[in-house]
Design a protein around this motif. Structure first.
Motif, short mmCIF file in Angstrom:
data_model
loop_
_atom_site.label_atom_id
_atom_site.label_comp_id
_atom_site.label_asym_id
_atom_site.label_seq_id
_atom_site.Cartn_x
_atom_site.Cartn_y
_atom_site.Cartn_z
N LEU B 282 0.84 -1.20 0.00
CA LEU B 282 0.00 0.00 0.00
C LEU B 282 0.88 1.26 0.00
O LEU B 282 0.60 2.24 -0.71
N TYR B 283 1.96 1.22 0.77
CA TYR B 283 2.92 2.33 0.80
C TYR B 283 3.49 2.56 -0.60
O TYR B 283 3.62 3.69 -1.06
N GLY B 284 3.79 1.44 -1.28
CA GLY B 284 4.33 1.54 -2.63
C GLY B 284 3.31 2.06 -3.63
O GLY B 284 3.57 3.01 -4.37
N GLU B 285 2.11 1.48 -3.61
CA GLU B 285 1.06 1.89 -4.57
C GLU B 285 0.66 3.34 -4.38
O GLU B 285 0.25 4.01 -5.33
N SER B 286 0.73 3.81 -3.15
CA SER B 286 0.31 5.19 -2.88
C SER B 286 1.43 6.17 -3.18
O SER B 286 1.26 7.37 -3.03
N PHE B 287 2.57 5.65 -3.61
CA PHE B 287 3.72 6.47 -3.96
C PHE B 287 4.12 7.44 -2.86
O PHE B 287 4.48 8.58 -3.11
N CYS B 288 4.02 6.96 -1.62
CA CYS B 288 4.44 7.77 -0.48
C CYS B 288 5.89 8.20 -0.64
O CYS B 288 6.29 9.29 -0.25
N ALA B 289 6.70 7.29 -1.26
CA ALA B 289 8.13 7.56 -1.36
C ALA B 289 8.44 8.73 -2.30
O ALA B 289 9.56 9.22 -2.32
N SER B 290 7.44 9.17 -3.10
CA SER B 290 7.70 10.35 -3.92
C SER B 290 8.02 11.54 -3.05
O SER B 290 8.76 12.43 -3.44
#
Lengths: 251, 683
Positions: B282-290
């Motif tokens: 979910l963290y990846g799909e939500s592109f939190c890391a952007s």
């Protein structure tokens, strides 16, 4: 008798003072270069771990430190060997000397001189037999124009011309049917004249009977920008680029 | 006594005893004195260098040209309006000679290529030094009478910053320095006035501390104040080097002073948190890391720096606050750059579990605080005022102090005599500025300026930006100064505007000059895309550029929201350059499509950057064009092909200068690529 002896004494005095001053200045210079911690161990070879072949801006700190490693005969890292960094005038090291750490390495941040060009840096250490061994690394300093070229390369060209990917940029090199050359490949690029480079950059591959996969930039970049790119390509090529006519000028 | 006087008096007699002889000798002395001036001139340094130049030039192939260009005597560049009287070219004779590129020693090197000529602005504008001096020493070093030594090359971009107020492509260091001044809050305490009116603005607002007790614990505040970087290596908050007792009192005050916000905490969600792999995806799909960085196992930070680092977020936030924040961050902070993802309860629980697990069991292990006393709280308040915390942070009951720290508008012209140097430090302004940034408290332990953890490169950049803040920059004639573009305060209107600020579109996208540069500019999005595609994209944002790491997250928008947003974008964000209906979306002839295909693959080699046929094309730079005929309008494709930079300034797509017919055929070929396109793009 008296009158004659005084000037003689003065001359002798002067000579002595001069000699003393010379000696003192000589000593000062010597002690400055020999300063630094006393080694607790000696190695027999010195190698570069990282930080060579960097490209920085003239006068500025290089992005990465220069790291060297001292090894013994068996190639094992030596802790506590004294390393001295040196370079052409204008180059500064922080620290300029030091002892290798537990992994046998010493790292120094390097600031290049104010003039653009290639800088040869030397890291040296003494062996047990007081023989000096050294390793040379080359760094490149860019001036305004070449740095502009570097920025343009990053933006427009490196995705195709640089086969390496970074975390921010995926290289497109492998996807190309005809492979371009990295701009450091002097063996190929040095054979092309400035006019050739300008032609292929502004009109694309077909201008030099090459592949249309090399797009034209003549309607996108200004002449100044294309010249900045060429100046940058010339500066980073390996082996170094010799401008025609330069050989003659040096004679 | 007498015997030593005797030789002198006899000497006097022999020389001046006779009037005629005396006259002769006085005349001779006078003549010698008179000759000193011309002799000094004759043996002057600049003449020496000019002779050396002519000697060097003689052996070169282009000697005749160089000799013809050479002008003997003192040379001067004079621009009274900008205070330039430079005689540097008297010794630096070859500055303009393009053929001298191989000369490696001064003063004969050719000047590197820059966008200006020496005649235009002289030398001291960028290099400092005494332009009017005619000796090497006086021109380059600082003496008591002349204060301005030559500027070390590492700060040279400060010269550009005197006229250019906006970011320049060729001055990355100056740009970085200015960005740091704004990002690290320097300008919150030190005001920096700009010549074109206004002051330098901070780009990052530190969080409000008025409701901090809802969000975190007193223990965390203690650990954070003791060393912000031990919590997050990338924290922009500096270290105030406070004593433990002072930190105890400040944390006591902040907690006591905090007032709750309705709805910024939520009770545990009954849904069981899914396993940790679901959290990571979910963290990846939500592109939190952007926007958020996390330290990986190797100790490297991975992710963007728009939001705070999350490596130890579990040590910081209270679960009930984090839950409410993930649910809707705008309740706690209406102005946050974080979008309101419309997560389901299950997703909130999953994300909460994933984030709370990011903690370091040692981090708060040694922090033990007794309940605060009223004296401690009062002392904490006085410390908060003393250190100017509210310069950056909003704190209930404490106003932002004015003129808290010295103004830096003209720091780049500060006179050396006004500065106090550390022992062993070289007495120049750049060294002083860099030293102050590196270790402010070294200058006096009582100083309030905190300790930042800048790298050498960052310190150089900051020093460069500050050196550009000088008298000359302030008094530059308007004809020469290049002001920064007006900052845009654009806000979209109505219902769509509300949704856009709720989703924080501007954190990544720019519209009408306002917003981030992480994602495409949307100013003309309405002319560029087809409505159906836009709606599908909101529902399920695939990626168009396979090589991109940062992508559009999925916001779980309702159908109504999607249609409000699409209506707004399609009608408002239109270019005046052309009508989006001016070319048909389909119905092109087979021959035209075939012609376009030939142009695409053969003449223009578009496949080197774009994928149309996912089976054979591999280009990885531009957006994928499978299904482009269902995504873009034909009019946009055509005008883009004709001149991409006209539609999106600075885009890397090269302008191919193609004819109208070619652009039409290519448009026909591209518009024939119908389909969703997203499946191939996933590859």
């Amino acid at each position: 008798m008296m009158t004659k002896r005084i000037p003689l004494a003065v001359i002798v005095l002067c000579l002595v003072v001069c000699a003393l001053m010379l000696a003192a200045s000589g000593c000062a210079r010597q002690s400055a270069s020999a300063a630094g911690p006393a080694p607790t161990a000696y190695g027999s070879a010195i190698v570069e771990s990282s930080g060579g072949k960097q490209i920085g801006a003239a006068g500025s700190a290089l992005p990465q430190p220069l790291v060297v490693q001292v090894n013994d005969d068996q190639g094992n890292a030596v802790t506590g060997a004294a390393v001295t960094f040196s370079g052409p005038s204008g180059v500064s090291f922080d620290p300029p000397t030091g002892l290798t750490d537990s992994s046998g390495q010493l790292s120094a941040s390097v600031s290049l001189g104010g003039m653009a060009g290639r800088y040869q840096l030397v890291a040296s250490t003494m062996t047990k037999a007081q023989k000096r061994v050294e390793i040379k690394s080359e760094e490149i300093a860019l001036d305004y124009q070449r740095r502009l070229g570097q920025l343009l390369d990053d933006k427009y060209c490196s995705r195709c011309h640089n086969p390496e990917s970074t975390s921010e940029r995926v290289s497109n090199f492998d996807n190309l049917e005809v492979k371009p050359h990295a701009f450091t490949e002097g063996d190929t690029l040095n054979k092309m004249s400035d006019a050739d480079l300008l032609a292929i950059i502004s009109h694309g591959g077909p201008a030099l009977n090459k592949s249309p996969l090399m797009p034209p930039y003549g309607y996108t970049l200004s002449k100044t920008e294309m010249q900045a790119l060429i100046a940058y390509i010339r500066m980073i090529s390996d082996p170094p680029y010799q401008a025609p006519g330069m050989v003659y000028a040096q004679k | 006594m007498q015997s030593s006087n005797q030789p002198w008096s006899s000497l006097w007699k022999t020389l001046f005893g006779d009037p005629l002889r005396a006259f002769g000798i006085v005349s001779a002395i006078l003549l010698v004195l008179l000759a000193i001036a011309p002799a000094k001139n004759h043996f002057s340094e600049w003449r020496h260098y000019q002779k050396g130049y002519l000697r060097m030039v003689r052996s070169r192939g282009e000697a005749v040209t160089l000799q013809r260009h050479f002008q003997p005597g003192i040379q001067q560049i004079w621009h009274p309006d900008i205070g330039v009287t430079d005689r540097c070219t008297s010794c630096h004779v070859g500055l303009k000679e393009a053929s001298l590129t191989d000369v490696k020693f001064q003063p004969y090197r050719k000047h590197p290529v820059i966008p200006h000529t020496t005649e235009q602005y002289g030398c001291v504008m960028c290099h400092r030094g005494q332009g009017a001096a005619t000796t090497v020493e006086e021109a380059h070093s600082s003496t008591l009478a002349w204060e301005q030594p030559i500027l070390p090359a590492r700060y040279i971009e400060s010269g550009c910053g005197q006229c250019h107020r906006a970011n320049l492509e060729g001055t990355p260091q100056l740009n970085q320095g200015r960005a740091l001044l704004a990002r690290y809050g320097c300008v919150q305490c030190h005001s920096i006035k700009l010549p074109d009116a206004g002051v330098m603005q901070a780009t990052q607002d530190a969080p409000s501390l008025s409701h901090i007790a809802d969000k975190t614990t007193r223990e965390w505040i203690f650990a954070w104040l003791k060393d912000p970087q031990s919590y997050a290596a990338s924290a922009t908050m500096p270290n105030f080097k406070l004593k433990d007792d002072d930190i105890r009192d400040i944390s006591a005050f902040l907690i006591a002073n905090s007032n709750p916000v309705a709805g910024d905490t939520l009770p545990p969600i009954s849904q069981k948190a899914a396993d940790s792999t679901a959290g990571a995806s979910l963290y990846g799909e939500s592109f939190c890391a952007s926007c958020h960085a996390v330290q990986n196992a190797a100790g490297n930070l991975v992710g963007g720096n728009v939001g705070p680092e999350l490596t130890r977020i579990g040590n910081k936030t209270k679960p009930e606050w984090l839950r409410a924040w993930i649910h809707n961050p705008r309740v706690y902070d209406p102005g946050t750059q974080m979008p309101h993802y419309r997560f389901s309860d299950q997703q909130v629980a999953t994300m909460e579990g994933f984030l709370l697990a990011k903690s370091d069991s040692d981090f708060l292990a040694n922090v033990h605080l007794d309940p605060a006393t009223p004296e401690q709280i009062a002392h904490g308040k006085s410390l908060v005022m003393e250190y100017g915390c509210s310069s950056c942070h909003e704190i209930t009951g404490i106003k932002k102090p004015e003129n808290f720290a010295p103004e830096l508008t003209r720091i780049g012209s500060k006179s050396i005599s006004q500065l106090i140097f550390l022992p062993g430090m070289s007495h120049t302004l750049p060294d002083y500025i860099a030293g102050k940034i590196r270790q402010p408290r070294a200058f006096s332990p009582g100083l309030k300026m905190p300790q930042y953890s800048f790298t050498l490169t960052q310190i150089d950049a900051l020093t460069t930006a500050l050196l550009a803040q000088n008298d000359r920059a302030q008094s530059m004639p308007p004809s020469l100064s290049v002001p920064a573009p007006q900052t845009s305060h654009y806000r979209p209107a109505g219902k769509a505007g509300q949704i856009m600020s709720d989703l924080a579109c501007f954190s990544c996208h720019a519209i009408n000059g306002r917003g981030g540069d992480m994602a495409p500019d949307l100013t003309w999005e309405g002319s560029s895309v087809q409505r159906k595609w836009l709606e599908d994209f909101f529902r399920n944002p695939g990626t168009l550029r396979p090589a991109l790491i940062r992508r559009m997250p999925k916001f779980n928008l309702s159908n109504e929201e999607i249609s409000t947003l699409s209506d707004y974008i399609m009608t408002v964000y239109q270019t005046p350059e052309f009508d989006r209906e001016s070319l048909p979306e389909s119905g092109y002839s087979a021959t035209q499509v075939e012609e376009g295909k030939q142009l695409f693959y053969s003449k223009y080699g578009c496949q080197s950057c774009h994928i149309v046929d996912a089976k054979s094309d591999k280009g990885y730079i531009g957006p994928t064009l499978t299904g482009v005929g269902s995504r873009l309008t034909a009019a946009w494709v055509y005008h883009w092909l004709k001149n991409p930079q006209a539609l999106r300034p600075g885009t890397v797509e090269p302008n191919r200068n193609m004819s109208d017919d070619e652009a039409k055929s290519l448009t026909a070929f591209l518009m024939a690529q119908k389909g969703s396109g997203t499946k191939e793009a996933k590859k």
